[in-house]
Design a protein around this motif. Structure first.
Motif, PDB file in Angstrom:
ATOM      1  N   ILE A 110      13.757  21.431  -2.269  1.00 27.82           N
ATOM      2  CA  ILE A 110      12.345  21.074  -2.429  1.00 27.82           C
ATOM      3  C   ILE A 110      12.106  19.796  -1.645  1.00 27.82           C
ATOM      4  CG2 ILE A 110      10.473  20.640  -4.041  1.00 27.82           C
ATOM      5  CD1 ILE A 110      12.039  22.081  -6.193  1.00 27.82           C
ATOM      6  N   VAL A 111      11.710  19.986  -0.404  1.00 24.06           N
ATOM      7  CA  VAL A 111      11.614  18.842   0.496  1.00 24.06           C
ATOM      8  C   VAL A 111      10.394  17.989   0.191  1.00 24.06           C
ATOM      9  CG1 VAL A 111      11.338  18.198   2.908  1.00 24.06           C
ATOM     10  CG2 VAL A 111      12.841  20.089   2.300  1.00 24.06           C
ATOM     11  N   ARG A 112       9.263  18.627   0.000  1.00 29.63           N
ATOM     12  CA  ARG A 112       8.035  17.883  -0.206  1.00 29.63           C
ATOM     13  C   ARG A 112       7.231  18.514  -1.309  1.00 29.63           C
ATOM     14  NH1 ARG A 112       5.989  12.925  -0.104  1.00 29.63           N
ATOM     15  NH2 ARG A 112       3.798  12.832   0.513  1.00 29.63           N
ATOM     16  N   PHE A 113       6.940  17.733  -2.353  1.00 29.64           N
ATOM     17  CA  PHE A 113       6.164  18.227  -3.482  1.00 29.64           C
ATOM     18  C   PHE A 113       5.618  16.974  -4.135  1.00 29.64           C
ATOM     19  CE2 PHE A 113       4.429  20.285  -6.856  1.00 29.64           C
ATOM     20  CZ  PHE A 113       5.228  20.934  -7.797  1.00 29.64           C
ATOM     21  N   SER A 114       4.545  16.434  -3.607  1.00 29.94           N
ATOM     22  CA  SER A 114       4.153  15.080  -3.973  1.00 29.94           C
ATOM     23  C   SER A 114       3.713  14.959  -5.423  1.00 29.94           C
ATOM     24  CB  SER A 114       3.071  14.539  -3.035  1.00 29.94           C
ATOM     25  OG  SER A 114       1.924  15.338  -3.127  1.00 29.94           O
ATOM     26  N   GLU A 115       3.301  16.042  -6.048  1.00 32.55           N
ATOM     27  CA  GLU A 115       2.956  15.991  -7.466  1.00 32.55           C
ATOM     28  C   GLU A 115       4.172  15.607  -8.294  1.00 32.55           C
ATOM     29  OE1 GLU A 115       0.531  16.376  -9.584  1.00 32.55           O
ATOM     30  OE2 GLU A 115       1.523  16.992 -11.426  1.00 32.55           O
ATOM     31  N   ALA A 116       5.346  16.068  -7.884  1.00 36.88           N
ATOM     32  CA  ALA A 116       6.527  15.894  -8.723  1.00 36.88           C
ATOM     33  C   ALA A 116       7.575  14.965  -8.119  1.00 36.88           C
ATOM     34  CB  ALA A 116       7.182  17.246  -8.989  1.00 36.88           C
ATOM     35  N   SER A 117       7.419  14.608  -6.861  1.00 39.13           N
ATOM     36  CA  SER A 117       8.506  13.884  -6.224  1.00 39.13           C
ATOM     37  C   SER A 117       7.997  12.895  -5.196  1.00 39.13           C
ATOM     38  CB  SER A 117       9.445  14.882  -5.540  1.00 39.13           C
ATOM     39  OG  SER A 117      10.360  14.203  -4.722  1.00 39.13           O
ATOM     40  N   GLN A 140       0.815  -1.204   0.000  1.00 40.55           N
ATOM     41  CA  GLN A 140       0.000   0.000   0.000  1.00 40.55           C
ATOM     42  C   GLN A 140       0.848   1.253   0.000  1.00 40.55           C
ATOM     43  OE1 GLN A 140      -1.290  -0.917   4.346  1.00 40.55           O
ATOM     44  NE2 GLN A 140      -1.887   1.198   3.953  1.00 40.55           N
ATOM     45  N   VAL A 141       0.285   2.288  -0.550  1.00 41.42           N
ATOM     46  CA  VAL A 141       0.870   3.617  -0.466  1.00 41.42           C
ATOM     47  C   VAL A 141      -0.277   4.538  -0.096  1.00 41.42           C
ATOM     48  CG1 VAL A 141       1.852   5.532  -1.797  1.00 41.42           C
ATOM     49  CG2 VAL A 141       2.723   3.213  -2.124  1.00 41.42           C
ATOM     50  N   ASP A 142      -0.129   5.233   1.023  1.00 42.64           N
ATOM     51  CA  ASP A 142      -1.255   6.036   1.522  1.00 42.64           C
ATOM     52  C   ASP A 142      -1.444   7.349   0.792  1.00 42.64           C
ATOM     53  OD1 ASP A 142      -0.598   4.934   4.884  1.00 42.64           O
ATOM     54  OD2 ASP A 142      -1.944   4.128   3.353  1.00 42.64           O
ATOM     55  N   LEU A 143      -0.396   7.865   0.190  1.00 42.56           N
ATOM     56  CA  LEU A 143      -0.564   9.055  -0.646  1.00 42.56           C
ATOM     57  C   LEU A 143       0.321   8.861  -1.863  1.00 42.56           C
ATOM     58  CD1 LEU A 143      -1.634  11.871  -1.233  1.00 42.56           C
ATOM     59  CD2 LEU A 143       0.331  12.793  -0.002  1.00 42.56           C
ATOM     60  N   LEU A 144      -0.317   8.578  -2.976  1.00 41.47           N
ATOM     61  CA  LEU A 144       0.441   8.373  -4.207  1.00 41.47           C
ATOM     62  C   LEU A 144       1.140   9.671  -4.577  1.00 41.47           C
ATOM     63  CD1 LEU A 144      -2.226   6.378  -6.201  1.00 41.47           C
ATOM     64  CD2 LEU A 144       0.044   5.532  -5.599  1.00 41.47           C
ATOM     65  N   THR A 145       2.386   9.552  -4.969  1.00 41.15           N
ATOM     66  CA  THR A 145       3.125  10.738  -5.428  1.00 41.15           C
ATOM     67  C   THR A 145       3.339  10.619  -6.931  1.00 41.15           C
ATOM     68  OG1 THR A 145       5.218   9.620  -5.066  1.00 41.15           O
ATOM     69  CG2 THR A 145       4.360  10.968  -3.258  1.00 41.15           C
ATOM     70  N   ARG A 146       3.756  11.680  -7.522  1.00 39.58           N
ATOM     71  CA  ARG A 146       3.953  11.754  -8.970  1.00 39.58           C
ATOM     72  C   ARG A 146       2.729  11.277  -9.738  1.00 39.58           C
ATOM     73  NH1 ARG A 146       8.011   8.584 -10.452  1.00 39.58           N
ATOM     74  NH2 ARG A 146       8.775   8.033  -8.377  1.00 39.58           N
ATOM     75  N   VAL A 147       1.577  11.583  -9.163  1.00 40.01           N
ATOM     76  CA  VAL A 147       0.341  11.506  -9.929  1.00 40.01           C
ATOM     77  C   VAL A 147      -0.371  12.812  -9.639  1.00 40.01           C
ATOM     78  CG1 VAL A 147       0.088   9.011  -9.825  1.00 40.01           C
ATOM     79  CG2 VAL A 147      -0.970  10.438  -8.061  1.00 40.01           C
ATOM     80  N   GLU A 148      -1.266  13.175 -10.499  1.00 45.13           N
ATOM     81  CA  GLU A 148      -2.011  14.403 -10.278  1.00 45.13           C
ATOM     82  C   GLU A 148      -3.140  14.083  -9.301  1.00 45.13           C
ATOM     83  OE1 GLU A 148      -5.163  15.540 -10.896  1.00 45.13           O
ATOM     84  OE2 GLU A 148      -4.481  17.395  -9.995  1.00 45.13           O
ATOM     85  N   GLY A 149      -3.213  14.816  -8.190  1.00 49.57           N
ATOM     86  CA  GLY A 149      -4.324  14.625  -7.267  1.00 49.57           C
ATOM     87  C   GLY A 149      -4.001  13.638  -6.153  1.00 49.57           C
ATOM     88  N   GLU A 150      -4.983  13.392  -5.331  1.00 52.80           N
ATOM     89  CA  GLU A 150      -4.746  12.619  -4.117  1.00 52.80           C
ATOM     90  C   GLU A 150      -5.438  11.273  -4.133  1.00 52.80           C
ATOM     91  OE1 GLU A 150      -5.990  15.869  -1.429  1.00 52.80           O
ATOM     92  OE2 GLU A 150      -3.882  15.727  -0.847  1.00 52.80           O
ATOM     93  N   GLY A 151      -4.627  10.240  -4.106  1.00 52.48           N
ATOM     94  CA  GLY A 151      -5.184   8.894  -4.086  1.00 52.48           C
ATOM     95  C   GLY A 151      -4.247   7.957  -3.363  1.00 52.48           C
ATOM     96  N   SER A 152      -4.739   6.769  -3.088  1.00 52.09           N
ATOM     97  CA  SER A 152      -3.905   5.763  -2.444  1.00 52.09           C
ATOM     98  C   SER A 152      -4.247   4.427  -3.070  1.00 52.09           C
ATOM     99  CB  SER A 152      -4.205   5.722  -0.946  1.00 52.09           C
ATOM    100  OG  SER A 152      -5.521   5.224  -0.734  1.00 52.09           O
TER     101      SER A 152
END
Lengths: 438, 647, 260
Positions: free
Chosen positions: C40-47, A9-21
Motif C-alpha cells: 500500500i504505497v499511497r493511501f493518505s487517509e490511513a498513512s 507546513q504540510v500541503d496535504l494532511l494525511t491520516r485525517v478524513e478529507g483534504e486539507g493543509s
C-alpha cells in the motif's frame, strides 16, 4: 526564509478524513500566520436537498460523511420530526441511541488506532505500527469491527445505513438478533478498557489552551442522539432552535469550509473533550471509573489528551450498548406514519466529532424548501488555527521535522472530518429574480 | 384414508419430530406466505389467504381458520433441493504444483416439507429429470431429494393465477409424496404414499375418514379444477413456438420485460446456475461455489466476450421457448407446472399465458421438434475435478499450447470430446481433446483469458484439475466407406486432429480424406510438423489458406470456402467442420448450394458452459445442450437455429 | 509472496464522502493480510507514507471530478496506473453531488458569500470515466467490502473478478426475500439496479434506491411506466431516478423523461 522566520507546513494532511493543509509562519517568536486550509471540493448538499422529499433526506445526508453517516441521519431526523411534531416511540428512540453507540465505537476506534496512535509512537501508519505493535492494532480493528457489526445489524450496513427513516426504522431487529451481538460487544468492552489504559500510557506533549467548550445538553444521559439545549462554558445554554443566533458562520478566503464562531467572534471547541468536561457526571459508571483511574483530571484542556477521552467514550458506548441490548423491547411498529405539512424545525446530536446541527424548512407537500447543516469540523476550524498559534512557542525548541509532526498531531487531535466541513456552503439560487432564503 | 380434527394437527408435527425430521412449511413473514422452519401448528398461516394478480400479491384474512387456505407464494421447495448458493468443493494448490479437490456434500438435518402442492410435486419431478437423468446425476440434489419427507396438500380452492388444470399437474396430490393431506372445514384427511409415510401416519392416532369426507374432498378438488384463474392451451406448444421465432409479440413483450430474473427465480422448475471461485488472497485455498442464475442475465449467454443474447427480446424468447417448448425435447415433459408464480412476482405483471395465447392466435406454421431419449445416468460426481498431471508441453504458436496430460484412472476418450480444465482459485475452461497417446492425452489451448492463460503457462510435473470427458464425438462410424472432408478454422483444428489421426490410421475404411484449413497467418498454423506427416499419406490431401501473410508465404490467402470450392464437392462425402461460427455458416452455404445433403454435414458448436454435465443450462442451443447432445451436431438437427440470432 | 514482487497499490479520493476508501479499512479481519500481500504505497487517509511518484499496479480512486484540480489529478493518476479502478457512485457516476449538473451553471455560481471568487468549483460533478479510460468500475455507495476483497484477490490470483452485472432481484430471490413491490406496493429500483449490496434494502423492508447504479439492459422505461400506473406522480418518478447515481446514463435519461 531568514533565520528568525520559521515556516511549518504540510500541503496535504494525511491520516485525517478529507483534504486539507496547514501553514504556520513564525517570525522572531511571533506567529504571523496560522491557517488551516480546507481545499476539498464542495458538494453543495444544502442546495441538493431542496425539492427532495423529506423521506429521502436520511439517504441523502448520510452521503455527507462515510465515517459518521449515522450522525447526519440522526440529526436530520431530529430536526424533521421536531418540525412535524412526530414523536417516535421510546423503543425506537432506544434503538436510535443504540445505533449511534455503534457509530461512536467505529469512528473513535478508527481514529484512536488507525489515524492518531501512530503519531504518538512515531509511525507513518497503523500498518507500519502493526509490525511492532500487532496486538494493539488488532485490538483497534476488532473494536471497530464490533461497532460496525452493531450498525450493520440495525441499519443494514455500516456505511450509509438504509433503515433509519422519518418516524422510526424501516425494520427493527428481533431480540435474539441483538442478543447475538452480545458476546462481541462484551469482548469489545473489555478491550476498550484496555484501550483506555494503553492510550493513557502514551507520551503526550504538555499543552493546554483556554477553550470555550460547546456540547449538546438536556436530559439525564450523556449527550448522544438527543438534546434540546447546547451548553457553552461560561455562558447560558443555547436552545437548539436558536443556534444561528449564537453561533455564526463565516467564509474565509483560504478555505472551502465555513468557519464558525460564537456571535462575538470567539472560537470554540466541540467534540469529546467538550462532552466530557460538561457531562462527566453522566458517563456510564464503567466509563466514569476508567476516567477516574486513567483519565486526565477534569477539566481536560490538552488536545493531545483527546485520544484518552475518545477511548473512554468507546468504553461508554460499549457499556451503553450492552445495557441497551439487555433492555431491548421490540417496538410494536418499526415506524409511525407521518403527515406532511409546512413546518420548520432544528435538531442537534453529538456526532463522534462533536455537535452536529440541522435545520429544515418543509413544504406542505413534504418536500424540503430549505436545509441548513453545521458540522462539527466547521465549528472547530477557527479553534484549530488558534491552537496552531498557541503551540508555536513550543515548536521553536524542536527540530523542524519534529515540529511539523507535532502540528499534524495537534490537528489530528480534533479528528477533523473535512469532507463534512466543506459541504455546507450556502447557495442562493436566484431564479429570475425570485429571492430564495439563504 | 384417515382423518384428524383441526385441533389435533399438532400430532402431525409431533410425529414428524419423533421420526427425526425438522419441519419446513408455510408461515406468514414479510407480508407473504413463505416456507420456513416451523415449531408447531401455531406457526401455520391460519386464517390467511393470498390474493394474486399479475405483479401483485396480497395477504388477506379469511373468514375461517383454514391453515392451508392459500395457494403458492414466492418461495419454492427447489430452494431446499437445489440451494441458491452452494459450495461444490474445496480445492487446494501446493507450492510443488500438486492440487487436491474435496467434494462438499449436503449436511442438512432430515427435513419434512409440509404443504407441498400438486404443482410443486410435479415441479420436483421435472427437476428430477434435469438433475437425475443422464448422462450425469447431481449427487447433492439426489441426496436431498431422497431424504426429503414430502407432505403434500391438495388444493380445494384455486388461486387467481393458477392453471394446473391446463398443465395436468394438479390440483390433487395423488402421487410422489410420503403423505398426502387435504384440509376440509372440519378435518384433515391423510393418506400414506410410502413406507415412511405410513410410519408417520401410524403415529397420528387418526380415525378413518367418513364417506362424506371422501365426497367433500372429491367435490373440493373438482371445484378447484373448475375455478382456475388461467388456462393454457398446451397442444403442440413447442412446435408452435419454434415455428414463430420472429413473431412480433416477442418485440412487444420485450418493451415491458425488465430482464430482472424474478420469474426464473420463483419458478419451481428453473435450474440454470452459474459458478465462481472463492479463495484466500493467495488462491491456494479455494472453493467453487454454484449459485442460481437466469437466462435473463448478461453472463448466461456470453462466450469469449461475445453475447449470444444481448437484447431483452432474445432473453425473453429464450426463456419462454425453453420453458414450454424446447424443455419437452430435452426432458420429455413441459417445464411449466401451472403455478402462476412468474405472473404474480413479475414486477410489471407479464403473464405468460397471455403472451402464448397471443402468439397462438396469429401464428405461422409450426416447426418439428426433436424427441428426446434419456441416456442412463453415470454415478460419479461430475462437478468435482480430480487431479491430472502435465507430462509435456508443446508450443504450437504464439498463443496456442498443447498440454500432454495423464490422470489416474485414465480417461476413455473419443475424438471430438472435451474436458473442463481448472486451477484452484482461478477458474475452469472447456478445452478440446486434440489427441491421445496410449493412456496419455493431448489438449490444445488458446490463451484468451485468465484461465486459459494460466493453463497455457503450466510446466511438466505440475498438476491441474480435470473433469470429463464430456460430449459426443465425431461420427467416425457413420462416415466409414465414404470420402471425408475436414474443414477447420483456426483453433478448430484441435478437436479435429484426433479424428484426422483416426481416419489416417484406418485407410481401408477412409480411402479419401481431404483437409481444408484456414487460419489467420502462417505463424498460426497448428500442428505443422504433424501435418507434413499427413501430407505424405496416400489418400490424403490438404489445402491451407491464411487471412493474411507477407511475401514469404507461397500458399493461398483468402477464406476457407474459396479453397473448398476448388474441388468438386461430393454429395456422398461426410463433412466434419469446426471453427468460428461465421466460417461454418459460409461453408454450410457453399456445401448446401453444391447439393450436399444436410445430414452429411457435421458442426462442432460452442457455447458457454459452467458445468458441462447438463445442469447449469447455459450451453443450451434451442432443444439441445451443447455439452451432452453435442458439441457435434448434424446440420439437419440444428438447421432451423443455426445462424439465427438469440440462440 | 516476496516483498519485492508485491503489487503496488495507491488509493486516492476526489470529491466524495470517504465511505469507499473507508471500506478498505473496514476489512478488519483481512486488512493486515492485504497489507502484507500488496504494497500500500499511497493511501493518505490511513498513512503518512509519502507518494514516491512511481507507477502503481492498481489504483483505486473514489470521488467525482468536481474541481479543476481533479481533472489534472486524474490524468496524472491514469498515466501512472497499470490498472485504474473507480470505486463508488461518485467516481463511477458523479455521485449524489451530480444533482447540481441539472441546475444552470450560472445560477449555481451566484453564491451568497462575501467573496465568491474564493471558491473554485466546476459547474458539474462528473464520473472519472468522462475524463480518462477506466479499467474497471466497482459499483456501490459505498462499495461492498466483499467485492473490494474479491477485486484485490482476483488481481493477486490472476482470475477474473467474480463480480456480476445483474439485477438486485436475483440476489433478493437467492436470499429468500419477499418482493416489497409485489407484496406491499413499495416502489423499488431493484430490477434496473446493478447487484452487489446483497439485496440490502428489500432485506430491510424498503425499496432499493439504486446505490449500485444501473445494470446492463436497465429497462427503466418499463419500470417507470409501472410506477406511474400504480399511482406515482411524475415528480416522484423523476426523483427516484435522480438519486445517488442520477447522472448515470440510463437513470439520467429516465429522470429527464419525467420533467415537466
Amino acid at each position: 526564509m531568514s533565520a528568525e522566520e520559521k515556516v511549518y507546513q504540510v500541503d496535504l494532511l494525511t491520516r485525517v478524513e478529507g483534504e486539507g493543509s496547514f501553514y504556520l509562519r513564525v517570525r522572531e517568536g511571533v506567529v504571523e500566520e496560522a491557517r488551516l486550509s480546507i481545499f476539498e471540493a464542495p458538494r453543495f448538499f444544502e442546495a441538493l436537498l431542496r425539492g427532495r422529499s423529506m423521506f429521502e433526506v436520511p439517504d441523502i445526508v448520510a452521503r455527507i460523511c462515510g465515517i459518521c453517516p449515522v450522525a447526519y441521519q440522526m440529526s436530520a431526523l431530529a430536526a424533521i420530526e421536531g418540525a412535524l411534531g412526530v414523536a417516535p416511540s421510546p423503543e425506537v428512540r432506544a434503538l436510535r441511541r443504540l445505533l449511534y453507540c455503534g457509530e461512536w465505537i467505529e469512528s473513535h476506534a478508527l481514529h484512536v488506532f488507525l489515524l492518531h496512535a501512530p503519531d504518538f509512537l512515531g509511525y507513518p501508519s497503523a500498518v507500519e505500527m502493526a509490525k511492532d505493535h500487532r496486538a494493539v492494532v488488532e485490538r483497534g480493528l476488532s473494536l471497530k469491527k464490533a461497532g460496525n457489526a452493531l450498525i450493520a445489524l440495525l441499519g443494514g450496513r455500516a456505511i450509509h445505513p438504509v433503515s433509519p427513516r422519518v418516524g422510526g426504522f424501516s425494520k427493527v431487529p428481533r431480540r435474539r438478533e441483538l442478543l447475538g451481538l452480545r458476546d462481541a460487544l462484551q469482548r469489545g468492552l473489555d478491550s476498550a478498557l484496555e484501550a483506555v489504559r494503553w492510550t493513557a500510557s502514551l507520551p503526550v506533549p504538555d499543552f493546554e489552551q483556554d477553550y470555550v467548550f460547546v456540547a449538546l445538553a438536556g436530559g439525564d444521559a450523556y449527550p448522544l442522539e438527543s438534546g434540546d439545549r447546547i451548553a457553552v462554558s461560561g455562558r447560558a445554554d443555547v436552545p437548539v432552535a436558536d443556534f444561528e443566533t449564537h453561533f455564526v458562520e463565516e467564509q474565509v478566503p483560504h478555505s472551502n469550509a465555513l468557519a464558525c464562531r460564537l456571535a462575538d467572534g470567539t472560537p470554540y471547541l466541540c467534540g469529546p473533550m467538550s462532552r466530557v468536561n460538561h457531562h462527566a457526571d453522566k458517563l456510564h459508571p464503567l466509563a466514569a471509573a476508567a476516567l477516574r483511574e486513567h483519565g486526565p483530571p477534569l477539566p481536560v484542556r490538552n488536545p493531545y489528551r483527546s485520544i484518552v477521552v475518545r477511548a473512554i467514550e468507546i468504553v461508554h458506548a460499549f457499556a451503553e450498548a450492552l445495557d441497551g441490548i439487555d433492555a431491548y423491547v421490540e417496538p410494536e411498529r418499526p415506524f409511525v406514519e407521518v403527515t406532511a405539512r409546512a413546518a420548520i424545525g432544528a435538531g442537534a446530536t453529538e456526532a463522534p466529532r462533536g455537535l452536529l446541527w440541522h435545520r429544515y424548512q418543509l413544504g406542505a407537500d413534504g418536500l424540503v424548501v430549505d436545509a441548513r447543516i453545521v458540522p462539527p469540523t466547521s465549528q472547530n476550524q477557527a479553534r484549530i488555527e488558534e491552537d496552531l498559534r498557541g503551540v508555536a512557542p513550543a515548536l521553536l525548541a524542536l527540530p523542524h521535522e519534529a515540529a511539523t509532526r507535532r502540528c499534524e498531531q495537534l490537528i489530528r487531535a480534533y479528528d477533523p472530518c473535512i469532507s463534512c466541513a466543506t459541504h455546507f456552503l450556502r447557495l442562493r439560487i436566484d431564479r429570475a429574480g425570485e429571492e430564495v432564503p439563504s | 384414508m384417515l382423518a384428524l380434527a383441526h385441533a389435533e394437527l399438532g400430532r402431525l408435527f409431533d410425529a414428524l419430530h419423533a421420526e427425526g425430521y425438522r419441519v419446513i412449511g408455510p408461515t406468514v413473514r414479510s407480508a407473504a406466505i413463505v416456507y420456513e422452519e416451523l415449531d408447531g401448528p401455531a406457526d401455520l398461516p391460519v386464517g390467511w389467504t393470498d390474493e394474486q394478480a399479475p405483479g401483485r400479491y396480497r395477504l388477506v384474512r379469511r373468514d375461517d381458520d383454514a391453515a392451508f387456505g392459500y395457494v403458492v407464494g414466492p418461495h419454492t421447495w427447489k430452494a431446499h433441493l437445489f440451494p441458491p448458493r452452494e459450495r461444490l468443493f474445496q480445492a487446494r494448490r501446493r507450492p510443488d504444483g500438486r492440487v487436491g479437490f474435496d467434494p462438499v456434500l449436503p449436511d442438512e438435518p432430515p427435513t419434512a416439507f409440509l404443504g407441498v402442492r400438486a404443482c410443486e410435486v410435479a415441479a420436483m419431478e421435472v427437476q428430477d429429470r434435469v438433475f437425475l437423468e443422464g448422462p450425469h446425476a447431481e449427487p447433492r440434489y439426489a441426496a436431498r431429494r431422497r431424504q426429503a419427507f414430502l407432505v403434500g396438500v391438495s388444493c380445494l380452492e384455486a388461486g387467481q393465477l393458477c392453471f394446473c388444470a391446463s398443465t395436468s399437474t394438479g390440483p390433487r396430490v395423488d402421487h410422489g409424496v410420503d403423505l398426502a393431506m387435504a384440509e376440509l372445514p372440519g378435518a384433515y384427511l391423510f393418506e400414506a404414499g410410502t413406507e415412511r409415510g405410513r410410519a408417520v401416519l401410524d403415529r397420528l392416532s387418526a380415525r378413518p375418514a367418513t364417506a362424506e369426507e371422501h365426497r367433500h374432498l372429491d367435490e373440493g378438488i373438482e371445484r378447484a379444477r373448475g375455478q382456475m384463474g388461467r388456462t393454457l392451451a398446451t397442444d403442440g406448444l413447442p412446435e408452435l413456438l419454434f415455428g414463430n421465432l420472429d413473431h412480433p409479440r416477442w418485440a412487444a413483450v420485450a418493451e415491458r420485460c425488465l430482464a430482472c430474473g424474478n420469474c426464473t427465480s420463483v419458478c419451481p422448475t428453473c435450474f440454470c446456475s452459474s459458478a465462481h471461485e472463492e479463495s484466500d488472497l493467495t488462491g491456494d485455498d479455494a472453493a467453487r461455489v454454484r449459485t442460481w442464475d437466469s437466462c435473463f442475465s448478461l453472463e448466461h449467454a456470453e462466450i469469449h466476450g461475445v453475447n449470444v443474447r444481448p437484447t431483452v427480446e432474445d432473453r425473453y424468447r429464450q426463456w419462454l421457448t425453453h420453458k414450454v417448448g424446447s424443455w419437452v425435447s430435452q426432458f420429455g415433459v413441459s417445464g411449466c407446472v401451472g403455478c402462476g408464480r412468474c405472473i404474480a412476482w413479475c414486477p410489471v405483471g407479464i403473464d405468460l399465458t397471455e403472451e402464448l395465447a397471443a402468439i397462438r392466435a396469429d401464428s405461422a406454421a409450426p416447426a418439428p421438434m426433436p424427441v428426446r431419449q434419456a441416456p442412463a445416468a453415470a454415478t460419479d460426481d461430475a462437478l468435482v475435478p480430480r487431479a491430472a498431471v502435465v507430462i509435456g508441453v508443446t508450443r504450437e504458436s504464439a498463443d496456442v499450447v498443447t498440454l500432454h496430460l495423464a490422470c489416474d484412472p485414465p480417461l476413455a476418450l473419443r475424438p471430438g470430446q472435451f474436458t473442463m480444465l481448472s486451477l484452484p482459485g482461478l477458474g475452469e475452461a472447456a478445452i478440446s481433446v486434440s489427441g491421445t497417446w496410449g493412456d496419455a492425452f493431448e489438449q490444445t489451448i488458446r490463451d484468451v483469458g485468465a484461465v486459459s492463460g494460466a493453463l497455457s503457462a503450466l510446466r511438466p510435473g505440475q498438476q491441474l484439475g480435470i473433469r470429463g470427458p464430456y460430449g459426443n464425438g465425431w461420427p467416425l462410424d457413420a462416415a466409414r466407406g465414404r470420402p471425408v472432408v475436414v474443414i477447420a478454422g483456426g483453433i478448430g483444428l484441435a478437436p479435429l486432429r484426433g479424428a484426422i489421426r483416426f481416419l489416417l490410421e484406418h485407410p481401408l475404411d477412409y480411402p479419401d480424406v481431404r483437409l481444408v484449413y484456414g487460419t489467420r497467418t502462417p505463424d498460426d498454423i497448428l500442428f505443422g510438423h504433424e501435418m507434413l506427416g499427413w501430407a505424405s499419406r496416400p489418400g490424403f490431401r490438404m489445402a491451407i489458406t491464411v487471412d493474411r501473410a507477407d511475401l514469404s508465404w507461397r500458399g493461398d490467402v483468402g477464406v476457407v470456402t474459396r479453397l473448398l470450392r476448388r474441388e468438386p464437392l461430393s454429395p456422398e462425402a461426410t463433412y466434419l467442420m469446426c471453427g468460428p461460427e461465421v466460417m461454418m455458416r459460409f461453408a454450410v452455404e457453399a456445401l448446401t448450394a453444391a447439393g450436399v445433403p444436410s445430414d452429411h454435414l457435421y458442426l462442432a458448436m460452442e457455447r458457454h458452459m459452467k458445468c458441462a454435465a447438463g445442469f447449469c443450462g447455459r450451453c443450451q442451443y434451442g432443444p439441445f445442450f451443447v455439452c451432452k447432445d453435442g458439441p457435434i451436431f448434424r446440420h439437419d438437427q440444428v438447421a432451423r437455429l443455426f445462424g439465427r440470432e438469440g440462440f | 509472496m516476496a516483498a519485492a514482487t508485491r503489487p503496488r497499490l495507491g488509493v486516492f479520493k476526489l470529491a466524495s464522502c470517504d465511505g469507499c476508501q473507508l471500506t478498505l479499512l473496514d476489512c478488519e479481519d483481512e486488512l493486515l493480510a492485504v497489507a502484507g500481500a500488496v504494497d500500500i504505497v499511497r493511501f493518505s487517509e490511513a498513512s503518512s507514507r509519502p507518494d514516491d511518484g512511481q507507477p502503481f499496479d492498481l489504483t483505486l480512486v473514489e470521488g467525482s471530478v468536481s474541481a479543476p484540480e481533479h481533472v489534472e489529478q486524474i490524468h496524472r493518476l491514469r498515466a501512472r496506473s497499470k490498472r485504474l479502478v473507480t470505486i463508488g457512485a461518485c467516481a463511477n457516476a458523479g455521485g449524489i453531488q451530480a444533482l447540481r449538473n441539472w441546475v444552470d451553471a450560472e445560477e449555481v455560481m451566484r453564491v451568497v458569500y462575501a467573496r465568491p471568487d474564493y471558491i473554485r468549483s466546476l459547474a458539474t460533478s462528473t464520473p472519472i470515466s468522462a475524463h480518462v479510460p477506466v479499467d474497471f468500475e466497482l459499483r456501490g455507495c459505498p462499495i461492498a467490502r466483499e467485492q473490494l476483497l474479491e477485486l484485490i484477490t482476483a488481481m493477486l490470483t490472476g482470475r477474473r473478478p467474480a463480480l456480476r452485472d445483474e439485477s438486485v432481484c436475483m440476489e433478493c430471490k437467492r436470499r429468500g426475500n419477499v418482493c416489497v413491490t409485489v407484496a406491499t406496493g413499495e416502489p423499488c429500483l431493484g430490477p434496473v439496479t446493478h447487484t452487489g449490496c446483497g439485496a440490502l434494502c428489500p432485506s430491510y423492508d424498503r425499496g432499493c434506491y439504486g446505490c449500485f447504479g444501473p445494470r446492463e439492459r436497465a429497462s427503466t422505461g418499463s419500470l417507470a411506466s409501472w410506477f406511474l400506473q400504480q399511482g406515482m406522480v411524475p415528480a416522484e418518478a423523476l426523483r427516484r431516478f435522480r438519486g445517488i447515481n442520477g447522472w448515470s446514463e440510463a437513470f439520467r435519461k429516465e429522470s429527464e423523461r419525467h420533467e415537466r
